[in-house]
Scaffold this motif. Structure first.
Motif, PDB file in Angstrom:
ATOM      1  N   VAL A   1       0.846  -1.198   0.000  1.00 17.41           N
ATOM      2  CA  VAL A   1       0.000   0.000   0.000  1.00 17.41           C
ATOM      3  C   VAL A   1       0.881   1.248   0.000  1.00 17.41           C
ATOM      4  CG1 VAL A   1      -1.636   1.328   1.401  1.00 17.41           C
ATOM      5  CG2 VAL A   1      -2.005  -1.105   1.050  1.00 17.41           C
ATOM      6  N   GLY A   2       1.941   1.233   0.797  1.00 16.73           N
ATOM      7  CA  GLY A   2       2.876   2.356   0.803  1.00 16.73           C
ATOM      8  C   GLY A   2       3.577   2.523  -0.530  1.00 16.73           C
ATOM      9  N   ALA A   3       3.922   1.424  -1.181  1.00 18.87           N
ATOM     10  CA  ALA A   3       4.595   1.489  -2.482  1.00 18.87           C
ATOM     11  C   ALA A   3       3.687   2.088  -3.546  1.00 18.87           C
ATOM     12  CB  ALA A   3       5.064   0.100  -2.897  1.00 18.87           C
ATOM     13  N   MET A   4       2.381   1.877  -3.400  1.00 19.86           N
ATOM     14  CA  MET A   4       1.452   2.465  -4.368  1.00 19.86           C
ATOM     15  C   MET A   4       1.443   3.983  -4.297  1.00 19.86           C
ATOM     16  SD  MET A   4      -1.844  -0.033  -4.620  1.00 19.86           S
ATOM     17  CE  MET A   4      -2.095  -0.417  -2.894  1.00 19.86           C
ATOM     18  N   ALA A   5       1.799   4.538  -3.147  1.00 20.34           N
ATOM     19  CA  ALA A   5       1.802   5.987  -2.972  1.00 20.34           C
ATOM     20  C   ALA A   5       3.076   6.637  -3.507  1.00 20.34           C
ATOM     21  CB  ALA A   5       1.625   6.326  -1.494  1.00 20.34           C
ATOM     22  N   ILE A   6       4.072   5.840  -3.834  1.00 22.34           N
ATOM     23  CA  ILE A   6       5.340   6.367  -4.330  1.00 22.34           C
ATOM     24  C   ILE A   6       5.243   6.508  -5.850  1.00 22.34           C
ATOM     25  CG2 ILE A   6       7.819   5.932  -4.535  1.00 22.34           C
ATOM     26  CD1 ILE A   6       7.612   4.286  -1.963  1.00 22.34           C
ATOM     27  N   PRO A   7       5.663   7.656  -6.397  1.00 22.97           N
ATOM     28  CA  PRO A   7       5.609   7.813  -7.853  1.00 22.97           C
ATOM     29  C   PRO A   7       6.486   6.781  -8.558  1.00 22.97           C
ATOM     30  CG  PRO A   7       6.691   9.703  -6.824  1.00 22.97           C
ATOM     31  CD  PRO A   7       6.216   8.814  -5.729  1.00 22.97           C
ATOM     32  N   SER A   8       6.041   6.341  -9.704  1.00 20.95           N
ATOM     33  CA  SER A   8       6.769   5.289 -10.408  1.00 20.95           C
ATOM     34  C   SER A   8       7.561   5.810 -11.596  1.00 20.95           C
ATOM     35  CB  SER A   8       5.793   4.206 -10.881  1.00 20.95           C
ATOM     36  OG  SER A   8       4.857   4.766 -11.776  1.00 20.95           O
ATOM     37  N   ASP A   9       7.841   7.110 -11.623  1.00 14.52           N
ATOM     38  CA  ASP A   9       8.622   7.669 -12.726  1.00 14.52           C
ATOM     39  C   ASP A   9       9.971   6.983 -12.800  1.00 14.52           C
ATOM     40  OD1 ASP A   9       6.528   9.433 -13.006  1.00 14.52           O
ATOM     41  OD2 ASP A   9       7.498  11.012 -11.818  1.00 14.52           O
ATOM     42  N   ALA A  10      10.293   6.494 -13.976  1.00 15.22           N
ATOM     43  CA  ALA A  10      11.547   5.763 -14.158  1.00 15.22           C
ATOM     44  C   ALA A  10      12.718   6.706 -13.974  1.00 15.22           C
ATOM     45  CB  ALA A  10      11.596   5.123 -15.533  1.00 15.22           C
ATOM     46  N   GLY A  11      13.681   6.260 -13.233  1.00 20.63           N
ATOM     47  CA  GLY A  11      14.890   7.039 -12.983  1.00 20.63           C
ATOM     48  C   GLY A  11      16.060   6.378 -13.663  1.00 20.63           C
ATOM     49  N   TYR A  12      17.133   6.272 -12.928  1.00 21.48           N
ATOM     50  CA  TYR A  12      18.350   5.678 -13.437  1.00 21.48           C
ATOM     51  C   TYR A  12      18.097   4.241 -13.859  1.00 21.48           C
ATOM     52  CZ  TYR A  12      23.136   3.955 -13.484  1.00 21.48           C
ATOM     53  OH  TYR A  12      24.321   3.395 -13.862  1.00 21.48           O
ATOM     54  N   ALA A  13      18.511   3.893 -15.043  1.00 20.65           N
ATOM     55  CA  ALA A  13      18.391   2.541 -15.603  1.00 20.65           C
ATOM     56  C   ALA A  13      16.942   2.077 -15.685  1.00 20.65           C
ATOM     57  CB  ALA A  13      19.220   1.548 -14.791  1.00 20.65           C
ATOM     58  N   GLY A  14      16.012   3.012 -15.780  1.00 19.93           N
ATOM     59  CA  GLY A  14      14.612   2.658 -15.937  1.00 19.93           C
ATOM     60  C   GLY A  14      13.935   2.193 -14.669  1.00 19.93           C
TER      61      GLY A  14
END
Length: 175
Positions: free
Chosen positions: A32-45
């Motif tokens: 549930v906490g992970a769902m609140a974190i944005p999933s914008d790809a960063g380093y290495a996708g």
């Protein structure tokens, strides 16, 4: 026919089952906490939500495996627990004081000093739990210096290499 539950291969130990269920609950909370974190790809996708999802999934797998183990006969390979029959309250008090003071003081005295204090108090508690002398002033200073030797590189790694803001004492970012 034997009605002795201790001889039943499918005996359920409440504590063991609770551990598996608890692991599943913690995995669900992490998800549930992970769902609140944005999933914008960063380093290495890989986005910032990647690691919480990995931990959540791994914990869920562990929870399922623990429950399966209990339902198929309990922890068959588990050794008898070692240590005292009762918890060491004095040791718990020292370790708890270290963790609570770390949380209370980290923004006031900085990451390095608060973690060093936590380390020194936790070590004192661990010594008490083993029935050893907790140490005099000299031992406490030695433990605090070891805490600095551990926490300073961690602080520098996070602040300088990973660019994670941790509370420090000075504005330089080195202490």
């Amino acid at each position: 026919m034997n009605n002795d539950s201790s001889s039943s291969p499918n005996r359920h130990r409440a504590g063991q089952l609770a551990m598996g269920i608890g692991a599943l609950i913690v995995a669900a909370v992490l998800a549930v906490g992970a769902m609140a974190i944005p999933s914008d790809a960063g380093y290495a996708g890989v986005g910032p939500d990647f690691l919480p999802w990995v931990v959540s999934a791994a914990l869920a797998v562990c929870g399922v495996m623990l429950i399966r183990e209990v339902l198929t006969g309990g922890y068959r390979q588990m050794e008898e627990p070692s240590g005292a029959a009762r918890g060491a309250r004095r040791a718990l008090a020292w370790v708890s004081a270290g963790v609570l003071l770390n949380a209370a003081l980290i923004t006031t005295i900085g990451f390095i000093l608060s973690c060093s204090l936590c380390f020194a108090l936790a070590v004192r508690g661990l010594r008490a739990s083993e029935g050893k002398p907790i140490g005099d002033v000299r031992q406490t200073v030695k433990d605090a210096l070891i805490g600095v030797a551990i926490s300073a590189p961690v602080y520098w790694l996070f602040t300088k290499l990973l660019a994670v803001n941790l509370p420090g004492i000075t504005g330089s970012g080195w202490i």
